[in-house]
Design a protein around this motif. Structure first.
Motif, PDB file in Angstrom:
ATOM      1  N   ALA A  94       0.829  -1.210   0.000  1.00  0.00           N
ATOM      2  CA  ALA A  94       0.000   0.000   0.000  1.00  0.00           C
ATOM      3  C   ALA A  94       0.862   1.258   0.000  1.00  0.00           C
ATOM      4  O   ALA A  94       0.511   2.257  -0.627  1.00  0.00           O
ATOM      5  N   LYS A  95       1.999   1.198   0.689  1.00  0.00           N
ATOM      6  CA  LYS A  95       2.907   2.346   0.718  1.00  0.00           C
ATOM      7  C   LYS A  95       3.768   2.426  -0.532  1.00  0.00           C
ATOM      8  O   LYS A  95       4.338   3.469  -0.829  1.00  0.00           O
ATOM      9  N   GLY A  96       3.887   1.305  -1.237  1.00  0.00           N
ATOM     10  CA  GLY A  96       4.745   1.284  -2.424  1.00  0.00           C
ATOM     11  C   GLY A  96       6.202   1.116  -2.073  1.00  0.00           C
ATOM     12  O   GLY A  96       7.074   1.494  -2.851  1.00  0.00           O
ATOM     13  N   VAL A  97       6.512   0.560  -0.900  1.00  0.00           N
ATOM     14  CA  VAL A  97       7.889   0.369  -0.459  1.00  0.00           C
ATOM     15  C   VAL A  97       8.525  -0.749  -1.280  1.00  0.00           C
ATOM     16  O   VAL A  97       7.955  -1.826  -1.446  1.00  0.00           O
ATOM     17  N   LEU A  98       9.703  -0.482  -1.808  1.00  0.00           N
ATOM     18  CA  LEU A  98      10.422  -1.474  -2.596  1.00  0.00           C
ATOM     19  C   LEU A  98      11.501  -2.126  -1.751  1.00  0.00           C
ATOM     20  O   LEU A  98      12.288  -1.438  -1.104  1.00  0.00           O
ATOM     21  N   THR A  99      11.528  -3.447  -1.738  1.00  0.00           N
ATOM     22  CA  THR A  99      12.586  -4.174  -1.049  1.00  0.00           C
ATOM     23  C   THR A  99      13.517  -4.764  -2.099  1.00  0.00           C
ATOM     24  O   THR A  99      13.047  -5.371  -3.070  1.00  0.00           O
ATOM     25  N   PRO A 100      14.820  -4.590  -1.962  1.00  0.00           N
ATOM     26  CA  PRO A 100      15.754  -5.096  -2.971  1.00  0.00           C
ATOM     27  C   PRO A 100      15.744  -6.618  -3.031  1.00  0.00           C
ATOM     28  O   PRO A 100      15.688  -7.299  -2.008  1.00  0.00           O
ATOM     29  N   GLY A 101      15.747  -7.152  -4.230  1.00  0.00           N
ATOM     30  CA  GLY A 101      15.809  -8.588  -4.434  1.00  0.00           C
ATOM     31  C   GLY A 101      14.466  -9.281  -4.385  1.00  0.00           C
ATOM     32  O   GLY A 101      14.411 -10.507  -4.487  1.00  0.00           O
ATOM     33  N   GLU A 102      13.389  -8.542  -4.238  1.00  0.00           N
ATOM     34  CA  GLU A 102      12.066  -9.176  -4.181  1.00  0.00           C
ATOM     35  C   GLU A 102      11.648  -9.586  -5.587  1.00  0.00           C
ATOM     36  O   GLU A 102      11.771  -8.830  -6.543  1.00  0.00           O
ATOM     37  N   LYS A 103      11.141 -10.820  -5.713  1.00  0.00           N
ATOM     38  CA  LYS A 103      10.800 -11.335  -7.031  1.00  0.00           C
ATOM     39  C   LYS A 103       9.347 -11.092  -7.397  1.00  0.00           C
ATOM     40  O   LYS A 103       9.018 -10.945  -8.556  1.00  0.00           O
ATOM     41  N   GLN A 104       8.454 -11.057  -6.423  1.00  0.00           N
ATOM     42  CA  GLN A 104       7.030 -10.827  -6.683  1.00  0.00           C
ATOM     43  C   GLN A 104       6.681  -9.405  -6.280  1.00  0.00           C
ATOM     44  O   GLN A 104       6.634  -9.095  -5.103  1.00  0.00           O
ATOM     45  N   LEU A 105       6.440  -8.560  -7.253  1.00  0.00           N
ATOM     46  CA  LEU A 105       6.094  -7.173  -6.981  1.00  0.00           C
ATOM     47  C   LEU A 105       4.600  -6.970  -7.207  1.00  0.00           C
ATOM     48  O   LEU A 105       4.014  -7.558  -8.115  1.00  0.00           O
ATOM     49  N   SER A 106       3.997  -6.119  -6.386  1.00  0.00           N
ATOM     50  CA  SER A 106       2.593  -5.783  -6.583  1.00  0.00           C
ATOM     51  C   SER A 106       2.484  -4.726  -7.680  1.00  0.00           C
ATOM     52  O   SER A 106       3.479  -4.157  -8.133  1.00  0.00           O
ATOM     53  N   SER A 107       1.249  -4.439  -8.073  1.00  0.00           N
ATOM     54  CA  SER A 107       1.054  -3.450  -9.132  1.00  0.00           C
ATOM     55  C   SER A 107       1.478  -2.064  -8.669  1.00  0.00           C
ATOM     56  O   SER A 107       2.020  -1.278  -9.457  1.00  0.00           O
TER      57      SER A 107
END
Length: 121
Positions: A94-107
């Motif tokens: 909901a915040k749009g926070v990006l975590t490095p190395g994450e393979k499944q990203l939300s829209s």
């Protein structure tokens, strides 16, 4: 088996084209500025192993909850843990926070990346 071997040996196969087929650009080859959130609605199966162990215990003990209390507790711990991780993930999305190395990203996370790195004309 006999028919497939005969088909592979026959010379009726399609010929290989000598010249490469030219590429025709129908639409411009660039990304859209945003993605839709339709693909995020997936049904997740959680704690399947614990649930199957609990149901096997119920079947073995004629659905007596007192004899299967250990399996019930392990299933409940797994499910509450799953709910907690799901809530944390939903808050990050909901915040749009990006975590490095994450393979499944939300829209929303993909849209954040697309805003950060737009297409050049």
């Amino acid at each position: 088996m006999r028919y497939t071997a005969a088909l592979f040996k026959s010379k009726v196969a399609r010929p290989i084209p000598q010249e490469p087929v030219p590429f025709q650009e129908i639409l411009p080859l660039k990304l859209k500025p945003a993605v839709s959130g339709k693909g995020d609605r997936t049904s997740e199966v959680c704690c399947l192993q614990e649930m199957s162990v609990m149901l096997a215990c119920f079947k073995k003990n004629e659905f007596s909850q007192q004899l299967c209390s250990k399996e019930i507790d392990s299933f409940q711990k797994c499910y509450t843990g799953h709910l907690a991780t799901k809530k944390v993930k939903k808050d990050k999305e909901a915040k749009g926070v990006l975590t490095p190395g994450e393979k499944q990203l939300s829209s929303k996370q993909v849209n954040t990346l697309l805003k950060k790195f737009p297409n050049f004309k």
